[in-house]
Design a protein around this motif. Structure first.
Motif, PDB file in Angstrom:
ATOM      1  N   TRP A  55       4.189   9.481   4.552  1.00 49.99           N
ATOM      2  CA  TRP A  55       3.067   8.631   4.158  1.00 49.99           C
ATOM      3  C   TRP A  55       2.589   7.710   5.275  1.00 49.99           C
ATOM      4  O   TRP A  55       1.726   6.863   5.047  1.00 49.99           O
ATOM      5  CB  TRP A  55       3.449   7.799   2.927  1.00 49.99           C
ATOM      6  CG  TRP A  55       3.473   8.636   1.706  1.00 49.99           C
ATOM      7  CD1 TRP A  55       2.402   8.967   0.917  1.00 49.99           C
ATOM      8  CD2 TRP A  55       4.601   9.275   1.121  1.00 49.99           C
ATOM      9  NE1 TRP A  55       2.815   9.773  -0.119  1.00 49.99           N
ATOM     10  CE2 TRP A  55       4.150   9.980  -0.027  1.00 49.99           C
ATOM     11  CE3 TRP A  55       5.945   9.330   1.443  1.00 49.99           C
ATOM     12  CZ2 TRP A  55       5.005  10.712  -0.828  1.00 49.99           C
ATOM     13  CZ3 TRP A  55       6.803  10.078   0.632  1.00 49.99           C
ATOM     14  CH2 TRP A  55       6.326  10.746  -0.483  1.00 49.99           C
ATOM     15  N   LEU A  56       3.126   7.872   6.449  1.00 47.90           N
ATOM     16  CA  LEU A  56       2.700   7.048   7.578  1.00 47.90           C
ATOM     17  C   LEU A  56       1.734   7.846   8.463  1.00 47.90           C
ATOM     18  O   LEU A  56       1.949   9.028   8.636  1.00 47.90           O
ATOM     19  CB  LEU A  56       3.914   6.608   8.400  1.00 47.90           C
ATOM     20  CG  LEU A  56       4.926   5.739   7.663  1.00 47.90           C
ATOM     21  CD1 LEU A  56       6.170   5.525   8.514  1.00 47.90           C
ATOM     22  CD2 LEU A  56       4.321   4.403   7.268  1.00 47.90           C
ATOM     23  N   PRO A  57       0.743   7.250   9.023  1.00 51.18           N
ATOM     24  CA  PRO A  57       0.349   5.846   8.904  1.00 51.18           C
ATOM     25  C   PRO A  57      -0.324   5.559   7.561  1.00 51.18           C
ATOM     26  O   PRO A  57      -0.858   6.459   6.928  1.00 51.18           O
ATOM     27  CB  PRO A  57      -0.627   5.640  10.053  1.00 51.18           C
ATOM     28  CG  PRO A  57      -1.223   6.985  10.280  1.00 51.18           C
ATOM     29  CD  PRO A  57      -0.147   7.985   9.946  1.00 51.18           C
ATOM     30  N   GLN A 107       9.977  -0.691  -3.220  1.00 55.64           N
ATOM     31  CA  GLN A 107      10.588   0.598  -3.541  1.00 55.64           C
ATOM     32  C   GLN A 107       9.479   1.621  -3.670  1.00 55.64           C
ATOM     33  O   GLN A 107       8.401   1.333  -4.199  1.00 55.64           O
ATOM     34  CB  GLN A 107      11.398   0.507  -4.827  1.00 55.64           C
ATOM     35  CG  GLN A 107      12.631  -0.352  -4.664  1.00 55.64           C
ATOM     36  CD  GLN A 107      13.520  -0.344  -5.878  1.00 55.64           C
ATOM     37  OE1 GLN A 107      13.180   0.180  -6.922  1.00 55.64           O
ATOM     38  NE2 GLN A 107      14.695  -0.945  -5.734  1.00 55.64           N
ATOM     39  N   CYS A 108       9.745   2.816  -3.164  1.00 52.61           N
ATOM     40  CA  CYS A 108       8.730   3.853  -3.171  1.00 52.61           C
ATOM     41  C   CYS A 108       9.396   5.225  -3.239  1.00 52.61           C
ATOM     42  O   CYS A 108      10.619   5.336  -3.216  1.00 52.61           O
ATOM     43  CB  CYS A 108       7.848   3.746  -1.926  1.00 52.61           C
ATOM     44  SG  CYS A 108       8.760   3.805  -0.365  1.00 52.61           S
ATOM     45  N   ALA A 137       2.861   6.017  -2.569  1.00 57.02           N
ATOM     46  CA  ALA A 137       4.097   6.799  -2.719  1.00 57.02           C
ATOM     47  C   ALA A 137       4.943   6.166  -3.811  1.00 57.02           C
ATOM     48  O   ALA A 137       6.030   5.649  -3.556  1.00 57.02           O
ATOM     49  CB  ALA A 137       4.863   6.831  -1.402  1.00 57.02           C
ATOM     50  N   PRO A 138       4.432   6.181  -5.045  1.00 57.89           N
ATOM     51  CA  PRO A 138       5.142   5.475  -6.120  1.00 57.89           C
ATOM     52  C   PRO A 138       6.514   6.075  -6.407  1.00 57.89           C
ATOM     53  O   PRO A 138       6.730   7.269  -6.243  1.00 57.89           O
ATOM     54  CB  PRO A 138       4.212   5.625  -7.317  1.00 57.89           C
ATOM     55  CG  PRO A 138       3.399   6.832  -7.033  1.00 57.89           C
ATOM     56  CD  PRO A 138       3.275   6.905  -5.539  1.00 57.89           C
ATOM     57  N   THR A 167       0.837  -1.193   0.000  1.00 53.82           N
ATOM     58  CA  THR A 167       0.000   0.000   0.000  1.00 53.82           C
ATOM     59  C   THR A 167       0.876   1.248   0.000  1.00 53.82           C
ATOM     60  O   THR A 167       0.611   2.204  -0.736  1.00 53.82           O
ATOM     61  CB  THR A 167      -0.952   0.007   1.212  1.00 53.82           C
ATOM     62  OG1 THR A 167      -1.790  -1.156   1.145  1.00 53.82           O
ATOM     63  CG2 THR A 167      -1.808   1.259   1.239  1.00 53.82           C
ATOM     64  N   LEU A 168       1.944   1.238   0.792  1.00 56.89           N
ATOM     65  CA  LEU A 168       2.896   2.347   0.761  1.00 56.89           C
ATOM     66  C   LEU A 168       3.459   2.510  -0.645  1.00 56.89           C
ATOM     67  O   LEU A 168       3.543   3.625  -1.168  1.00 56.89           O
ATOM     68  CB  LEU A 168       4.037   2.116   1.750  1.00 56.89           C
ATOM     69  CG  LEU A 168       5.186   3.123   1.669  1.00 56.89           C
ATOM     70  CD1 LEU A 168       4.725   4.517   2.070  1.00 56.89           C
ATOM     71  CD2 LEU A 168       6.350   2.670   2.529  1.00 56.89           C
TER      72      LEU A 168
END
Length: 151
Positions: A145-147, A90-91, A74-75, A69-70
């Motif tokens: 990008w967390l959570p 990888q992000c 966050a591509p 999902t991350l």
């Protein structure tokens, strides 16, 4: 995922004694609650065993889904997030890395990753406690990008 929530509740209850108990890694122990060793489980269904840890397959699924999902939100390819032995993604947009050790790496155990992904721990808490290793100038950018998924 209820088994994972119960595991996090139990683990966070154990660490509720204060910030001195930031992570088992800070105290010199394993931080995954034994999830990677195939320890005792109930034998099926993913329910927690007597020790409160869900089946390894349940932990693996939760870790993989949250990390992927991350990767989706966050591509990119500039930071590699590793949660051995379950997943590496990888992000974050930026230069692509294709050979050798990536310059920006975040590595942690399953329990810590799920705490971060669910918002139970902040990035700062995990890093300060030694539960996360982050190398490279852009590794800490994943905190933005967390959570990922509230539990």
């Amino acid at each position: 995922m209820l088994a994972v929530r119960a595991w996090l509740d139990a683990a966070d209850g154990d660490a509720a004694g204060g910030d001195a108990a930031v992570g088992d890694a800070a105290a010199g122990g394993a931080t995954d609650g034994g999830a990677t060793d195939g320890g005792a489980t109930d034998g099926g269904g993913g329910a927690p065993a007597a020790g409160g840890r869900p089946a390894r397959a349940v932990v693996a699924e939760a870790v993989r889904l949250s990390a992927r999902t991350l990767e989706a939100v966050a591509p990119g390819h500039s930071v590699e997030v590793r949660v051995p032995p379950f997943v590496a993604v990888q992000c974050i947009e930026g230069p692509r890395h294709t050979r050798g050790t990536p310059p920006n790496v975040v590595e942690t155990d399953a329990l810590t990753w799920l705490r971060l992904a669910s918002g139970r721990w902040t990035w700062e808490r995990a890093v300060a406690g030694g539960a996360v290793t982050a190398s490279g100038s852009r590794a800490a950018e994943i905190a933005r990008w967390l959570p990922i998924v509230p539990l």
